[in-house]
Design an enzyme around this catalytic site. Structure first.
Site, PDB file in Angstrom:
ATOM      1  N   HIS A 154       0.709  -1.269  -0.047  1.00  0.00           N
ATOM      2  CA  HIS A 154       0.158  -0.081  -0.008  1.00  0.00           C
ATOM      3  C   HIS A 154       0.692   1.240  -0.138  1.00  0.00           C
ATOM      4  O   HIS A 154       1.896   1.219   0.749  1.00  0.00           O
ATOM      5  CB  HIS A 154      -0.923   0.024   1.342  1.00  0.00           C
ATOM      6  CG  HIS A 154      -1.814   1.240   1.462  1.00  0.00           C
ATOM      7  ND1 HIS A 154      -1.557   2.254   2.349  1.00  0.00           N
ATOM      8  CD2 HIS A 154      -2.699   1.580   0.685  1.00  0.00           C
ATOM      9  CE1 HIS A 154      -2.495   2.969   2.171  1.00  0.00           C
ATOM     10  NE2 HIS A 154      -3.172   2.921   1.091  1.00  0.00           N
ATOM     11  N   ASN A 155       0.668   2.266  -0.802  1.00  0.00           N
ATOM     12  CA  ASN A 155       1.313   3.513  -0.721  1.00  0.00           C
ATOM     13  C   ASN A 155       2.942   3.049  -0.946  1.00  0.00           C
ATOM     14  O   ASN A 155       3.546   3.544  -0.057  1.00  0.00           O
ATOM     15  CB  ASN A 155       1.058   4.499   0.455  1.00  0.00           C
ATOM     16  CG  ASN A 155      -0.374   5.111   0.356  1.00  0.00           C
ATOM     17  OD1 ASN A 155      -1.094   4.970  -0.614  1.00  0.00           O
ATOM     18  ND2 ASN A 155      -0.701   5.770   1.318  1.00  0.00           N
TER      19      ASN A 155
END
Length: 908
Positions: free
Chosen positions: A335-336
């Protein structure tokens, strides 16, 4: 107080020690054991009806008898002649122990029994520590084998092998033949042989030895060198293990090693040649290699080598079926990915992609926005995070996409760009990624996604896609903006944010839309709608909060949904510190793409990293069959056994630790470490559990824990074991190291567990020494206090049942199968119950295997004049035991129990 593994109260005030040396001499040879027995020990004598007597036991100086005091009997009766001892049995494995009301309060590792006399009476004892129990067991077994010649036997074996090896090495260092070497050379010499030892500890030991001899100077003689090596480099727990398998010798020959490899390490098809190869590889003494003997040093080398790692080497390469649909796998996801700190104001950097891809990540995130000079940039929108150029990220992805895995990489594209810069994105991806991009349209006649095997070397774009009836060069689609949620408050129900952005739409160019093939992003509505209308190539993303709601309220539907469709779960936008959610919460529902903040270390990332080790770290792990099969039903929140899955009992003994470093940043206690170990089970709710050892005060070098734990694992395919070592401290227990491993990757037997730092680096020379056993729940359970093992009566047996489909031909076929299945269930349970009885009569715990049982009774199969009392008939496929003449009653019971074990096998 019995050492039953419960938490100890911290009563003693912390002190700083200025000496790293142990206060008691380390037991490292049979002669040490005999000397300790002559000095005596306080042991608890266990009798029936829960009676416990504290007695002082000691060995007569002539080594002919064992005495105890005080006693109501006269001194001649309060003793056992060594020659009358038939067997020394470890653990709580006699009728007296099993029928005792305090059975559960007695530590298995501190208990042992002396079986003696013609009637096989038992003297049942409990030591104050496992070390003391080992001393008595080892010493008594030597005495039984060699009698008054015990010490002569000891001195003529291993000591000579080790001494000759060390003498030769010392002579090679003493080039001028002076008979001594400088202290610094001696210290470095021992450090080279045992790299985990601290230099100051070795120096201190030499200085203490010199002080005890009132010797000045810093020169070290050969005798001093050997003595210090013997003291510092002999691990008592490994020594006790060696003599257990060495037929009471101070070394293992090829046959002893074969028995250890088969009975304990679970190695199949072991030959003397394999044993000899291990000896040649790990035995340091030339004499040992020539004679085919493994000394304590060679055995230590072997047990600390990769050959005895707890992780099954079969799982270091891709070992699962990779031809299943993509939706049948858990996928290592980030994520990110561009962030290297928190997701609100932290910096963005391409190193985030390099790190994730090198770790085997197969799904990375690109949050793309319009940038200066017509170049799209990546950052978290609506925050203060810095920006990186889209083109440079695609360059890095092209370079590292298949660095750790050849299986498909998914780029989760969160597109916020104008049409103009979308076209720039397309140009960069086509030019840089080229043929790696998978742009082939899905086959509408198929029902499932293609397999990872068929998509090797391909990059999949997960993003929004224009509808098939859009004829223009661009069209509008619903926005998918995770970052916008960070500026919103989670609603009262905690799930409103998923639908906040559904009304917002943006323009998408056709060229970018055409790069999306089998991972089209769509909005999730509800399960019943998805079951009827969703296409297999459409992917839904779930906010962590919404996914948790479905996991709790619709666990069965969530599992069924994930059989056909990919589901991506991303962390709650409220996690502005980039903390991680527990991936197990969503894996248990079958969610494939659980996006983790790789930049944030801790328990959750330990679970993620550990989980994806099990299939060659290729980023894909095949889900349990119960989560893939069309007709199966599985609820993620089950609090009990899983239908159709046989529960396993995991037995873990934490034996010792080695070379624990001081916790990073800790300075309050100097160099003192007070370690303890947590064993955690992570999996479905029914499996989650944890146990801890006692604290070992002021010993981080070689603490001996000797504590055993048992866990029931109801869904082994989804379970993980995590070992955590902490430093006990009043202010707050500090992290030393951890290791997380999938249950399916555990190797049974005696194993070393390498410890890793908080950020995942291997801690040099730091490890745990453990014993692992896995048994079927029905094959023997923990005995009850009153001595009744866990055996199910016939009436309580659970037979397989069939669900009527109301299709006559199918129902008739399955109806005819019911009786054979019932018969097979009876056969299995009868045999497993017979195995329990056989193990008990052999004096072993339910953890033991049949080979260990045969080893345990082998000494009883021969009479006083060496005539066989029982003969093993090896003519049949399964050996039978045949009595020879009149034998003791206890032996008759053993033979009868063995016959009950083998008779069902002969029926097959």
């Amino acid at each position: 107080v019995y050492q039953d593994g419960t938490k100890q109260k911290r009563e003693r005030k912390k002190t700083v020690s200025f000496s790293s040396m142990p206060t008691e001499k380390k037991i490292s040879s049979a002669s040490d054991c005999i000397n300790a027995m002559v000095e005596g020990s306080e042991l608890k004598k266990i009798r029936s009806n829960s009676r416990v007597y504290h007695r002082y036991f000691l060995l007569d100086a002539d080594m002919q008898s064992l005495r105890w005091e005080p006693s109501k009997k006269d001194s001649e009766k309060a003793k056992i002649d060594i020659k009358s001892i038939k067997e020394v049995r470890t653990g709580k494995n006699t009728d007296i122990f099993r029928s005792n009301g305090i059975y559960d309060q007695i530590s298995e590792d501190c208990a042992f029994s002396i079986i003696y006399g013609e009637n096989y009476e038992s003297l049942d004892l409990v030591a104050n520590s496992a070390d003391i129990a080992n001393i008595w067991v080892t010493g008594l077994r030597y005495l039984i084998s060699y009698g008054k010649h015990t010490l002569d036997m000891i001195e003529s074996t291993q000591d000579n092998m080790r001494t000759s090896w060390l003498s030769q090495m010392f002579s090679e260092s003493d080039v001028d033949n002076l008979g001594h070497i400088p202290l610094c050379n001696a210290v470095q010499f021992i450090k080279d042989l045992n790299p985990g030892l601290k230099t100051n500890k070795i120096e201190l030991k030499f200085k203490e030895l010199h002080r005890s001899k009132e010797k000045t100077g810093t020169e070290v003689t050969k005798e001093e060198f050997i003595e210090v090596f013997h003291e510092l480099c002999t691990r008592p727990e490994i020594y006790f293990l060696l003599v257990q398998f060495s037929s009471n010798k101070e070394f293992l020959d090829t046959k002893d090693l074969m028995m250890f490899l088969e009975a304990e390490q679970g190695m199949a098809h072991v030959t003397e040649e394999i044993s000899l190869e291990i000896i040649q590889k790990y035995e340091p003494a030339k004499e040992g290699r020539e004679k085919g003997c493994l000394s304590i040093d060679g055995f230590t080398n072997y047990l600390t080598s990769p050959d005895c790692h707890i992780f099954d080497p079969e799982h270091k390469k891709v070992c699962q079926d990779m031809k299943q649909p993509l939706s049948h796998y858990f996928i290592n996801s980030s994520h990110n990915t561009y962030l290297i700190e928190d997701q609100f104001r932290g910096p963005s950097d391409i190193t985030g992609y390099i790190r994730a891809l090198k770790m085997g990540c197969r799904s990375v995130e690109l949050d793309v926005w319009d940038g200066p000079d017509n170049e799209p940039v990546i950052y978290t929108g609506h925050t203060m995070t810095s920006q990186i150029v889209f083109r440079s990220v695609i360059d890095i992805i092209n370079k590292y996409a298949f660095f750790a895995s050849e299986y498909p990489l998914i780029l989760c594209l969160e597109n916020h760009c104008s049409i103009k810069q979308q076209k720039v994105m397309v140009q960069h991806m086509k030019k840089i990624l080229g043929d790696k991009l998978h742009t082939q349209s899905p086959n509408i006649e198929e029902s499932y996604l293609p397999s990872p095997e068929s998509l090797k070397g391909k990059i999949l774009i997960k993003a929004k896609k224009l509808s098939s009836n859009c004829s223009g060069l661009e069209g509008d689609v619903t926005d998918e903006d995770e970052g916008a949620e960070m500026s919103q408050r989670v609603g009262k129900e905690g799930v409103e944010q998923q639908n906040l952005m559904t009304g917002k739409r943006f323009q998408l160019c056709k060229e970018l839309s055409e790069l999306v093939s089998i991972c089209k992003s769509v909005q999730f509505k509800e399960f019943q709608v998805s079951f009827q209308l969703q296409k297999y190539w459409e992917v839904c993303s779930f906010n962590e909060v919404l996914a948790s709601k479905y996991a709790n309220e619709n666990p069965g539907d969530f599992v069924n949904y994930n059989k056909r469709f990919l589901a991506r779960v991303f962390p709650s936008p409220m996690r502005i510190d980039s903390s991680n959610m527990n991936p197990q919460d969503f894996w248990k529902c079958g969610c494939q793409i659980v996006a983790m903040n790789f930049q944030t270390p801790g328990l959750m990332m330990d679970l993620n990293i550990g989980w994806f080790r099990q299939n060659g770290n290729c980023g894909y792990v095949l889900r349990p069959a119960i989560m893939r099969e069309e007709v199966s039903f599985f609820s993620a929140n089950t609090k009990d056994t899983v239908p159709g899955v046989s529960p396993q009992l995991l037995h873990i003994k934490i034996i010792s630790g080695q070379n624990f470093p001081k916790p990073k940043g800790s300075g309050a206690k100097g160099d003192v470490v007070d370690p303890y170990v947590y064993v955690e089970i992570h999996g479905i709710p029914a499996d989650c559990a944890e146990q801890r050892t006692k604290t070992m005060h002021q010993n981080g070098d070689n603490p001996i824990f000797d504590e055993s734990f048992e866990f029931q694992i109801n869904l082994p395919e989804l379970a993980m074991v995590r070992f955590v070592v902490l430093d006990d401290d009043y202010i707050g227990d500090e992290f030393i190291g951890q290791y997380t491993i999938p249950f399916e990757c555990l190797q049974t037997g005696y194993r070393h567990v390498p410890l890793q730092s908080l950020t995942g680096e291997i801690l040099a020379h730091a490890s745990l020494f453990v014993h692992v056993a896995i048994t079927n729940r029905r094959g023997g359970g923990k005995p009850h206090k009153r001595g009744l093992s866990v055996r199910k009566g016939k009436k309580s047996r659970e037979y397989a049942s069939m669900r009527t489909l109301w299709i006559k031909t199918i129902d008739e076929v399955f109806k005819n199968a019911l009786q054979p299945i019932r018969d097979a269930t009876d056969l299995r349970e009868n045999m497993q119950n017979a195995v329990v009885s056989f193990k008990e009569l052999c004096g072993l715990s339910p953890v033991a295997n049949l080979m260990q049982c045969i080893l345990a009774v082998s000494t009883r199969l021969v009479g006083p004049d060496n005539t066989p009392l029982v003969v093993l008939n090896l003519n049949d496929q399964y050996p039978t035991m045949e009595l020879q003449g009149i034998v003791p009653e206890v032996l008759k019971k053993i033979v009868t129990a063995y016959d009950m074990v083998s008779s069902p096998l002969r029926l097959l």
